[in-house]
Design an enzyme around this catalytic site. Sequence first.
Site, short mmCIF file in Angstrom:
data_model
loop_
_atom_site.label_atom_id
_atom_site.label_comp_id
_atom_site.label_asym_id
_atom_site.label_seq_id
_atom_site.Cartn_x
_atom_site.Cartn_y
_atom_site.Cartn_z
N HIS A 128 0.91 -1.27 -0.17
CA HIS A 128 -0.04 0.18 -0.10
C HIS A 128 0.84 1.28 -0.07
O HIS A 128 0.56 2.11 -0.96
CB HIS A 128 -0.85 0.19 1.26
CG HIS A 128 -1.87 -1.09 1.52
ND1 HIS A 128 -2.04 -1.96 2.41
CD2 HIS A 128 -2.76 -1.54 0.44
CE1 HIS A 128 -2.81 -2.72 2.59
NE2 HIS A 128 -3.32 -2.55 1.11
N ARG A 135 -2.51 -6.32 -8.25
CA ARG A 135 -1.19 -7.16 -7.88
C ARG A 135 -1.35 -8.33 -9.04
O ARG A 135 -0.25 -8.70 -9.65
CB ARG A 135 -1.33 -7.76 -6.24
CG ARG A 135 -0.89 -7.13 -5.44
CD ARG A 135 -1.50 -7.64 -4.20
NE ARG A 135 -3.00 -7.53 -3.91
CZ ARG A 135 -3.49 -7.61 -2.96
NH1 ARG A 135 -3.02 -8.12 -1.69
NH2 ARG A 135 -4.73 -7.52 -3.05
N SER A 174 -2.56 -7.85 3.26
CA SER A 174 -3.01 -7.66 4.64
C SER A 174 -3.50 -9.04 5.29
O SER A 174 -3.19 -9.10 6.47
CB SER A 174 -4.12 -6.61 4.72
OG SER A 174 -3.82 -5.46 4.11
N LYS A 205 -19.10 -4.91 11.48
CA LYS A 205 -17.96 -5.97 11.36
C LYS A 205 -16.69 -5.11 11.68
O LYS A 205 -16.32 -4.22 11.09
CB LYS A 205 -18.02 -6.41 9.95
CG LYS A 205 -17.34 -7.56 9.66
CD LYS A 205 -17.59 -7.98 8.13
CE LYS A 205 -16.20 -7.84 7.38
NZ LYS A 205 -16.12 -7.69 6.09
#
Length: 161
Positions: free
Chosen positions: A21, A94, A132, A45
Site C-alpha cells: 500500500h 497485484r 493484509s 464488522k
Amino acid sequence: MNNNLRIALFPGSFDPFTIGHFDIVQRALPMFDKIIIAIGYNSNKTGFFKLEDRVDWIKQAFYGENKIEVIQYQGLTVDCCNDQGAQFILRGLRTSVDFDYECSIAQMNKLMHPHIETVFLLTKPEHTPISSTIVRDIVRHGGDVSDFLPNGIKISISKHQ
Ligand code: ADP
C-alpha cells in the site's frame, strides 16, 4: 470543493497498511495534489486491528508528508469521494484476481458517478505476494511482519483485538 486541485482517494481496509500500500501511495504522490487514504469500515464488522491503530500507523508512515490525509469512512466509496471533493480513486493491482474484482467495481462506479476516474497502479513485482490477510495470519501466529510494513511501524501481537 476546489476544482483546480487533483485529489485522489485511496480506499481500503488497510488491516493493516503494508509496504505494498505504502509504495502505491508514494508512486502516486507526484500525480496528485492530495491523496486521502480512506479506511472503509463497517460498524457491524470489526477489523482485526483497531481502527484507531490503523489510522495511527498510516499517519506515522507518512509523517511530514503534507499531501497525505488519513480518514475513516462508512458507506459507498463514491459518496466519500464526493464528500471529500476527490475526482480520482486510486487502487493497486497485484494479479489478474485483483484486476477482475477491481474492474467490476470501477466500471459500476463509473456508471453511477461518471465524473470520478479510477486510477490503477501495478504493484512492484516484489510486493505481489504481500496482502493484509497474510500479514494478519502471521501476526495471529506470533510471527515477525516487520519486513512487510512501512519503516518504523511495529505491530505487536498485543496490539490486535
Ligand atoms: P480492500 O479491502 O478494499 O481490498 P485493501 O486494504 O486490501 O482493501 O487494499 C486496498 C488497495 O490496495 C486495493 O486496491 C488493493 O488491490 C491494493 N493492494 C493491496 N495489497 C497490495 C500490494 N501488495 N501491492 C499493491 N497494491 C496492493
